[in-house]
Write an enzyme that holds these catalytic residues in place. Structure first.
Site, PDB file in Angstrom:
ATOM      1  CE  LYS A  60     -34.657 -60.767  47.809  1.00 16.89           C
ATOM      2  NZ  LYS A  60     -34.382 -60.241  46.471  1.00 16.89           N
ATOM      3  CE  LYS A  74     -24.332 -62.622  52.099  1.00 14.91           C
ATOM      4  NZ  LYS A  74     -25.153 -63.316  51.109  1.00 14.91           N
ATOM      5  CE  LYS A 101     -30.017 -51.343  50.710  1.00 11.56           C
ATOM      6  NZ  LYS A 101     -31.344 -51.844  50.527  1.00 11.56           N
TER       7      LYS A 101
END
Ligand code: TRP
Length: 334
Positions: free
Chosen positions: A114, A197, A200
């Site tokens: 991240k 995958k 979002k």
């Protein structure tokens, strides 16, 4: 004997759950409420580890909670609540921060991923300590097991380490939880890129099926899903990842095993098959969407349900924190 306790959390970072969230987490949470003392929280403290618009956070927290209830969590049986309503999460997180080594926290791969995405210096300290807050969520409730996706294994390991360390340093306080890794057979990939995958943050809108989406767009997305060369409906992850993903979706939603589906569509081509997949998705999502809309239509009532959930959660959290505070040497509050 008391039922084993489960605790899990989901972030309010989207305006709808998608099919991957639903099959990979939410639907299995609903099943677990039958056999476990279940605590499920909407983790808004985690959501603010990245910059978040207050109005969006408020809306998404309600939408997340409403969808959990609409998907079948029964507030009489499961404790559904919002993390920030129970102040003890932040309090325990601080104490656990002080038991965690810098190097230990720096090894968390999700933080590395991240922070790489946002840029090392743009990442907040909160994002860095995210897994420690997660450990607090779990340890606070003395959870026996934690239903999460395989990507959360490392955070669960840290949780166990921190729980054991605290018990060792200060005396037995926390139950050490086991991970309960949710079924991967139901791993759902992006409709436009079956190698990735369904997510979002990385999928395009055309690649995601949202639980709260209307039947029209849902059908369109399934019909436009990337399929593979050839015309036979076969389960072959290697050569037919698109069709295999659709088979997994239909099987998960209808309960029909994949080989039976393959037999059913023999000689029929992709068109009929995709139409049926689309119907299965619409059929599964429509009642959840309608119940969610109803719950969101009466915010006062929804907030009341969440307040009741928080009250039940707090009763457990308070007990743990009283012990923790005493064990670390904080003076009693009179
Ligand atoms: N990190 C989890 C995720 O992204 C969400 C989460 C927060 C969680 N607190 C938790 C999961 C406690 C299980 C238990 O999926």
């Amino acid at each position: 004997m008391a039922r084993p306790r489960v605790l899990s959390g989901i972030q309010p970072t989207a305006d709808s759950f998608h099919l991957g969230n639903y099959l990979g987490a939410v639907r299995q949470w609903v099943t677990l409420q039958e056999t476990h003392d279940a605590f499920y929280c909407v983790v808004d403290l985690h959501a603010i580890t990245v910059q978040t618009e207050p109005a969006a956070l408020r809306r998404r927290s309600r939408v997340a909670a409403a969808q959990l209830l609409a998907a079948g969590l029964d507030p009489e049986r499961a404790t559904v609540f919002v993390q920030s309503h129970v102040r003890e999460h932040s309090e325990l997180a601080w104490i656990l921060n002080c038991q965690t080594g810098m190097g230990e926290a720096a090894r968390m791969t999700q933080f590395k991923d991240k922070s790489a995405k946002y840029g090392e210096s743009a990442a907040s300290v909160g994002l860095f300590t995210y897994p420690i807050l997660q450990a607090a969520d779990i340890l606070l409730y003395q959870a026996n097991s934690v239903p999460v996706g395989a990507d959360q294994k490392q955070h669960l390991e840290l949780t166990r380490d921190l729980g054991q360390r605290f018990n060792h340093r200060f005396g037995d306080t926390f139950t050490i939880p086991e991970p309960y890794i949710l079924k991967e057979v139901e791993k759902i990939t992006d409709l436009q890129d079956p190698s990735a995958k369904m997510s979002k943050s990385s999928s395009s809108p055309a690649g995601i099926l949202d639980v709260l989406e209307q039947p029209g767009p849902l059908r369109k997305k399934v019909m436009r899903a990337v399929t593979d060369t050839g015309s036979e409906v076969l389960f072959d992850e290697e050569n037919k990842p698109g069709i295999s993903n659709l088979l997994r979706i239909q099987s998960a939603l209808t309960g029909v095993p994949i080989p039976d589906l393959v037999a059913r569509y023999e000689g029929q081509g992709y068109g009929t098959f995709k139409k049926d997949v689309a119907e299965a998705v619409v059929e599964a999502f429509t009642p959840i969407r309608e119940r969610t809309e109803k719950l969101l239509g009466d915010e006062a009532e929804l907030d009341k349900l969440l307040a009741a959930g928080a009250e039940r959660a707090r009763a457990v959290a308070r007990r743990t924190m009283a012990e923790v505070r005493d064990r670390v040497g904080f003076l009693p509050t009179l």
